[in-house]
Design an enzyme around this catalytic site. Structure first.
Site, short mmCIF file in Angstrom:
data_model
loop_
_atom_site.label_atom_id
_atom_site.label_comp_id
_atom_site.label_asym_id
_atom_site.label_seq_id
_atom_site.Cartn_x
_atom_site.Cartn_y
_atom_site.Cartn_z
CE LYS A 97 -28.36 -57.62 -40.76
NZ LYS A 97 -28.22 -57.04 -42.07
CB SER B 266 -26.02 -61.10 -46.12
OG SER B 266 -26.54 -60.88 -47.40
CG HIS C 218 -23.89 -60.00 -42.56
ND1 HIS C 218 -24.90 -60.56 -41.81
CD2 HIS C 218 -24.48 -59.44 -43.64
CE1 HIS C 218 -26.05 -60.37 -42.43
NE2 HIS C 218 -25.83 -59.70 -43.53
C1 LIG Z 1 -29.19 -56.40 -42.93
C2 LIG Z 1 -28.38 -55.72 -43.98
C3 LIG Z 1 -28.61 -54.39 -44.32
C4 LIG Z 1 -29.80 -53.64 -43.80
O1 LIG Z 1 -29.68 -53.34 -42.46
P1 LIG Z 1 -30.98 -53.07 -41.58
O2 LIG Z 1 -30.48 -52.29 -40.44
O3 LIG Z 1 -31.53 -54.41 -41.21
O4 LIG Z 1 -31.94 -52.30 -42.45
C5 LIG Z 1 -27.75 -53.79 -45.21
N1 LIG Z 1 -26.73 -54.47 -45.77
C6 LIG Z 1 -26.49 -55.77 -45.49
C7 LIG Z 1 -25.35 -56.48 -46.15
C8 LIG Z 1 -27.33 -56.43 -44.60
O5 LIG Z 1 -27.13 -57.72 -44.34
#
Ligand SMILES: *Cc1c(COP(=O)(O)O)cnc(C)c1O
Length: 391
Positions: A239, A180, A208
């Site tokens: 996302k 990320s 991602h």
């Molecule tokens: C954003 C993210 C999460 C958490 O996801 P949410 O739905 O925002 O709680 C888990 N793992 C990675 C790699 C992330 O970037």
């Protein structure tokens, strides 16, 4: 005795002096290519709404219809009375999308990771975790009470030594697929070979990559032809898919075990109907509009090339373009100089990234135009000159 508030204020002053204070910035409107802050339009280069789906008409319509049909909340946990046909439809669609037998949705990715890791390993077991894994994986490993072996980023040689020195059962390798804060990819082929050789479960977090990589947008595993080599596919719906929540996908026994064991699934309210319906609609858009993935990729390539031409340390090889600055305060100064020029690129500091590697995490969207990307590059050129970065 000092009051609680004066003690807390003291802590906050310490954070500020270290350039580590964080604060909430309200946006006046939804997450789009441009957003309004303080009454001014800004180009947004800090969201994970990579495909621009959060405001897509098909998702909005699906969410509205779901509210009319199902109401606003699930009303209880999935295992009690909060499992609607809507959730089942979404999970079936996710399993088809991922190419697995089954899938299960969670209210958030954080919960999916802590719950799933805890369902798979316990005290006496061993987890092998990349040092740059997301905080939710780190917390999942800690909560599981398994012995945690952190291996240097992407270092399969060290991982192999750690595996060779561990007991032959109860092993889990877990990694982000696209990292990320670095925008690079895990060595999935090597990891899957090691998992097979050392009889380890392999779990990947495609937060991602979901919607962005792979011929159908299913993620890095699809991109590398490794879908069947991965035991646990995890990804998020908040996302690139523009809704909220997360999924795990894999075999039917995997999903059934997680339904029974994951405390963050069992003891939480089911995904809200509007959110589940929006995520379901997003899967259709991902299938129907592959040009969004191509557009995202083109924008990222243009940004990365342009930033490097300015002498900036733009890294990664995906749609995440981190600009590493190093010093916390310098990263904040660069972000502020950009903001004065109408560009939002968020500074990322420890503990999110290792000390001395503060950066701006620059993320274009499929909905940015080439003119907007070029405007961002111009703003970067001026802001970098003003703040003396690179030094
Ligand atoms: C954003 C993210 C999460 C958490 O996801 P949410 O739905 O925002 O709680 C888990 N793992 C990675 C790699 C992330 O970037």
């Amino acid at each position: 005795m000092p009051s609680l508030d004066s003690l807390l204020a003291e802590e906050l002053r310490g954070l500020e002096e270290a350039g580590l204070l964080r604060a909430l910035v309200p946006l006046d409107g939804g997450c789009d290519a441009e957003v309004e802050v303080d009454g001014r339009r800004h180009l947004l280069l800090s969201s994970n709404n990579y495909l621009g789906l959060a405001g897509h008409p098909a998702l909005r319509a699906a969410a509205r219809e779901a509210v009319d049909r199902w109401g606003c909340g699930a009303g209880s946990s999935r295992l009690i009375a909060g499992h609607f046909a809507l959730h089942g439809d979404l999970e079936a669609a996710l399993a088809r999308f991922k190419g697995t037998a089954a899938a299960l949705v969670f209210p958030s990715g954080y919960q999916a990771n802590i719950g799933t890791i805890g369902a798979l390993v316990a005290r006496g077991d061993h987890v092998f975790s990349d040092e740059l894994n997301h905080a939710s994986i780190i917390d999942g490993c800690r909560l599981s009470r398994a012995t945690v072996h952190v291996y240097p980023h992407g270092d399969v040689a060290t991982l192999r030594r750690q595996l060779a020195g561990s007991p032959p059962s109860g092993r889990l390798i877990v990694t982000d697929s696209v990292f990320s804060m670095d925008g690079d990819r895990a060595p999935l082929r090597d990891l899957s070979a090691l998992a097979r050789e050392y009889h380890s479960i392999l779990m990947i977090d495609e937060a991602h990559a979901t919607g962005c990589l792979g011929a159908h947008g299913a993620g890095l595993a699809e991109d590398e032809g490794l879908t069947d080599a991965i035991d646990v596919h995890m990804g998020t719906l908040g996302k690139a898919l523009g809704a909220a929540g997360a999924y795990i996908a894999g075999s039917r026994p995997l999903v059934d075990l997680v339904v029974n064991r994951a405390r963050s699934f069992v003891f939480t309210t089911g995904l809200a109907p509007a959110v589940a319906a929006a995520a379901r609609a997003a899967l259709d858009v991902v299938a129907r509009e592959p040009e969004r993935r191509a557009r995202l990729r083109a924008n990222a390539d243009r940004l990365r090339t342009g930033l490097r031409a300015l002498g900036l340390d733009a890294r990664g090889d995906t749609h995440i373009v981190p600009v590493v600055v190093g010093d916390n305060r310098a990263a904040v100064a660069l972000a502020e100089a950009l903001r004065r020029r109408g560009v939002l690129a968020h500074p990322i500091r420890p503990p999110t990234v290792p000390p001395g590697t503060a950066r701006l995490r620059v993320t274009p969207m499929a909905s940015h135009t080439t003119a907007q990307i070029d405007h961002a590059l111009l703003a970067f050129a001026e802001a970098a000159r003003e703040t003396g970065i690179p030094r």
